[in-house]
Design a protein around this motif. Sequence first.
Motif, PDB file in Angstrom:
ATOM      1  N   THR A  90       0.810  -1.216   0.000  1.00 50.35           N
ATOM      2  CA  THR A  90       0.000   0.000   0.000  1.00 50.35           C
ATOM      3  C   THR A  90       0.844   1.268   0.000  1.00 50.35           C
ATOM      4  N   TYR A 127       3.753   2.265  -4.573  1.00 50.41           N
ATOM      5  CA  TYR A 127       3.326   3.443  -5.329  1.00 50.41           C
ATOM      6  C   TYR A 127       4.506   4.071  -6.071  1.00 50.41           C
ATOM      7  N   SER A 129      -8.130   0.437  -6.438  1.00 50.29           N
ATOM      8  CA  SER A 129      -7.244   1.408  -7.088  1.00 50.29           C
ATOM      9  C   SER A 129      -7.025   1.087  -8.560  1.00 50.29           C
ATOM     10  N   LEU A 146      -8.670   8.272  -6.788  1.00 51.56           N
ATOM     11  CA  LEU A 146      -7.451   7.599  -6.329  1.00 51.56           C
ATOM     12  C   LEU A 146      -6.966   8.187  -5.004  1.00 51.56           C
ATOM     13  N   LEU A 170      -8.958   6.636  -2.281  1.00 50.00           N
ATOM     14  CA  LEU A 170      -8.512   5.261  -2.027  1.00 50.00           C
ATOM     15  C   LEU A 170      -7.162   5.240  -1.326  1.00 50.00           C
ATOM     16  N   ARG A 171      -6.278   6.171  -1.677  1.00 47.73           N
ATOM     17  CA  ARG A 171      -4.999   6.266  -0.971  1.00 47.73           C
ATOM     18  C   ARG A 171      -5.232   6.645   0.490  1.00 47.73           C
ATOM     19  N   TRP A 220      -1.830  -2.647  -9.396  1.00 47.04           N
ATOM     20  CA  TRP A 220      -2.677  -2.525  -8.199  1.00 47.04           C
ATOM     21  C   TRP A 220      -3.517  -3.782  -7.991  1.00 47.04           C
TER      22      TRP A 220
END
Length: 423
Positions: free
Chosen positions: A25, A29, A92, A101, A104-105, A173
């Motif tokens: 998570t 990224y 995501s 997004l 969701l982050r 993702w």
Amino acid sequence: MAKSRPEFLIALGLAAGPVVALGFTRFAYALLLPAMREKLHWSYASAGGMNTANALGYIIGAATAAWWSRRFGARAVFLWSMVISALALLASASTGDLAGLAVLRFVGGLSTAITFVVGSALASRVHNGGHQSRSAALVGVYMTGVGIGVVLSGVVVPAALTAWGVSGWQAGWLLMGVLALVAVTPAVWASRHVPEATGAAAAQRGRAGLKLLAPTFAWYVLFGAGYVSYMTFVIALLHGQGMKTWGTATFFIVLGAASAVATLLVWGRLIGRLRGGTAPALVSVVVLVGVLPVLLWHGTVAAIVSAVVFGGSFMAGPTAVTVLARRMLPQHAWTSGIALLTVAFSVGQAVGPLISGLLSDSSGGIAKGLWLSVVLLAVSAAVALVQRERGAAEHRHQDAPTLVPVPVPVPVPVPADRSAAER
């Protein structure tokens, strides 16, 4: 119940939490960022803002982790927060909308902070004996989950990008979401074999210990801002220097492997022997040294050296903090103490990428933003040395029941010449 199982395996099962929380998570990224920037037309400030949204969720999750743990039980909260993180990873893959997004982050940050904080407290309880070095080593085993997650994402994400090009960020993702759901299984087994928390120490005892940890709080803010700026933008830096997808993947895999090996074999035992702020200061210095190669030189050799040194030290920070909290707080306050320290960490993680992103958008490019990491890590090392290890002896026996002396009546002699009535 836990004594019938090897403590190492229990800690390793709990390590599935940081695999999902940080390995997937949080840090994956960075691998997806170049493709997402190109496909979605983001600036570096927008890219850093995504990590800021994640960090804001992390702050709230860390601040509320102890409450969730008390309300629903540590084991249940640990497992369900992992499931929510997995679902956020899967979701995501479904949108390219910046706001969507970012939400969701944020959700991922919220759930993963709870996973990491509660999992850290559970890992601290795997060994409930008096051997501090043994407990520190097991916390180190738990932290290896971050490196394992980084290695896995370093394989999965580049494979997706190779197969589908810049559009492969969505597949990246998706694949990590599936792996996150799989990781819940060992976490379920391990959480069932963690000993129950003991003692009912007063809340004010924990607060007293937290005041003594004030320098560590300040260190953790600076350290969080410094290390996460590097983790957010280093892949973009290497990509800008001409390194291709599998080159950056190799860098990421080496970084994760170095993290897992060093946290397991070196830092857990070393931190168990160091006192006060020495361990956090040492961690900051080594992480700083790990940032420098990619800033001073270009090429594969510089990138691999940076991956080994930085990767081998950055997760020693949370290990050092968890061990300090265990030493200086009564067991009843471990979860809340680790949670509040993680809030400080999250504040740094929220601010660092945003400022670094703004600097990266200026004339100096990404390298200018990453020099912020060097400055912050240097200052954090100096701040850490202020920490003194006090309160450990005071709290060592606070969870033991207090024995209150009960007065025993002493017979009073009655003079022989007094009558029975007078008696």
